[in-house]
Design a protein around this motif. Sequence first.
Motif, short mmCIF file in Angstrom:
data_model
loop_
_atom_site.label_atom_id
_atom_site.label_comp_id
_atom_site.label_asym_id
_atom_site.label_seq_id
_atom_site.Cartn_x
_atom_site.Cartn_y
_atom_site.Cartn_z
N VAL A 1 0.86 -1.18 0.00
CA VAL A 1 0.00 0.00 0.00
C VAL A 1 0.90 1.24 0.00
N ILE A 2 0.63 2.14 -0.91
CA ILE A 2 1.40 3.37 -1.04
C ILE A 2 0.46 4.55 -0.81
N ASP A 3 0.75 5.34 0.23
CA ASP A 3 -0.04 6.54 0.51
C ASP A 3 0.19 7.56 -0.60
N SER A 4 -0.86 8.29 -0.95
CA SER A 4 -0.76 9.23 -2.06
C SER A 4 -1.74 10.38 -1.91
N ARG A 5 -1.32 11.54 -2.34
CA ARG A 5 -2.25 12.68 -2.39
C ARG A 5 -3.26 12.48 -3.52
N ASP A 6 -2.83 11.89 -4.62
CA ASP A 6 -3.71 11.63 -5.76
C ASP A 6 -3.47 10.20 -6.25
N PRO A 7 -4.17 9.22 -5.64
CA PRO A 7 -3.90 7.82 -5.96
C PRO A 7 -4.13 7.45 -7.41
N ARG A 8 -5.08 8.08 -8.05
CA ARG A 8 -5.32 7.76 -9.46
C ARG A 8 -4.13 8.18 -10.32
N VAL A 9 -3.67 9.41 -10.16
CA VAL A 9 -2.55 9.89 -10.97
C VAL A 9 -1.28 9.09 -10.68
N LEU A 10 -0.98 8.89 -9.40
CA LEU A 10 0.24 8.16 -9.06
C LEU A 10 0.15 6.69 -9.47
N GLY A 11 -1.00 6.08 -9.25
CA GLY A 11 -1.18 4.69 -9.65
C GLY A 11 -1.05 4.49 -11.15
N LEU A 12 -1.59 5.42 -11.92
CA LEU A 12 -1.46 5.31 -13.37
C LEU A 12 -0.02 5.57 -13.81
N TRP A 13 0.70 6.42 -13.09
CA TRP A 13 2.13 6.63 -13.40
C TRP A 13 2.88 5.31 -13.22
N TRP A 14 2.66 4.65 -12.08
CA TRP A 14 3.33 3.38 -11.83
C TRP A 14 2.86 2.29 -12.81
N ARG A 15 1.59 2.30 -13.17
CA ARG A 15 1.10 1.34 -14.17
C ARG A 15 1.90 1.48 -15.46
N ASP A 16 2.07 2.71 -15.90
CA ASP A 16 2.80 2.97 -17.14
C ASP A 16 4.29 2.65 -16.98
N ALA A 17 4.86 2.98 -15.82
CA ALA A 17 6.29 2.73 -15.58
C ALA A 17 6.60 1.25 -15.59
N LEU A 18 5.69 0.44 -15.05
CA LEU A 18 5.93 -1.00 -14.93
C LEU A 18 5.29 -1.83 -16.05
N GLY A 19 4.40 -1.22 -16.81
CA GLY A 19 3.69 -1.99 -17.83
C GLY A 19 2.65 -2.92 -17.23
N TRP A 20 2.10 -2.56 -16.06
CA TRP A 20 1.11 -3.37 -15.37
C TRP A 20 -0.29 -2.97 -15.81
N VAL A 21 -1.29 -3.54 -15.17
CA VAL A 21 -2.69 -3.25 -15.48
C VAL A 21 -3.43 -2.80 -14.22
N VAL A 22 -4.46 -2.01 -14.40
CA VAL A 22 -5.34 -1.62 -13.29
C VAL A 22 -6.25 -2.79 -12.99
N VAL A 23 -6.29 -3.20 -11.71
CA VAL A 23 -7.16 -4.32 -11.31
C VAL A 23 -8.25 -3.89 -10.34
N GLY A 24 -8.22 -2.64 -9.90
CA GLY A 24 -9.25 -2.15 -9.00
C GLY A 24 -9.16 -0.64 -8.88
N GLU A 25 -10.32 -0.02 -8.73
CA GLU A 25 -10.33 1.44 -8.62
C GLU A 25 -11.60 1.88 -7.91
N SER A 26 -11.43 2.88 -7.04
CA SER A 26 -12.57 3.52 -6.39
C SER A 26 -12.24 5.02 -6.33
N ASP A 27 -13.07 5.78 -5.64
CA ASP A 27 -12.83 7.23 -5.55
C ASP A 27 -11.51 7.57 -4.88
N ASP A 28 -11.07 6.72 -3.93
CA ASP A 28 -9.85 7.07 -3.18
C ASP A 28 -8.76 5.99 -3.22
N GLU A 29 -8.87 5.03 -4.15
CA GLU A 29 -7.85 4.00 -4.30
C GLU A 29 -7.72 3.59 -5.76
#
Length: 117
Positions: free
Chosen positions: A9-37
Amino acid sequence: MSLMWEEVVIDSRDPRVLGLWWRDALGWVVVGESDDELEIAPAEGAHPTLLFGSVPEEKRVKNRLHLDFVPDDQGVEVERLIAMGASRADVGQVDVPWVVLADPEGNEFCVLSARPS
């Protein structure tokens, strides 16, 4: 043993933006999303995942836990990640074979030397 490593779990001010950055950096996929995760994984159903959760405060000090990555070519990967928005980070390392970077919210991670083939 009955424990399975589920996620980091990584704390974030903007989990969507940071999570998508890491998705692109690693070539991974989004497996779950809500308003705050936002959760990413190497593939659907794979574990462990990275879960980015919303917190109100900004990062202030060096991480006590960080991720290490082994690339095929350290220089190429470091430059790619910097071009994506990572920055070089100084956590006190001196003359080491790895490169310390920070993601767009300042979370440190290391790009190690390539493993010998």
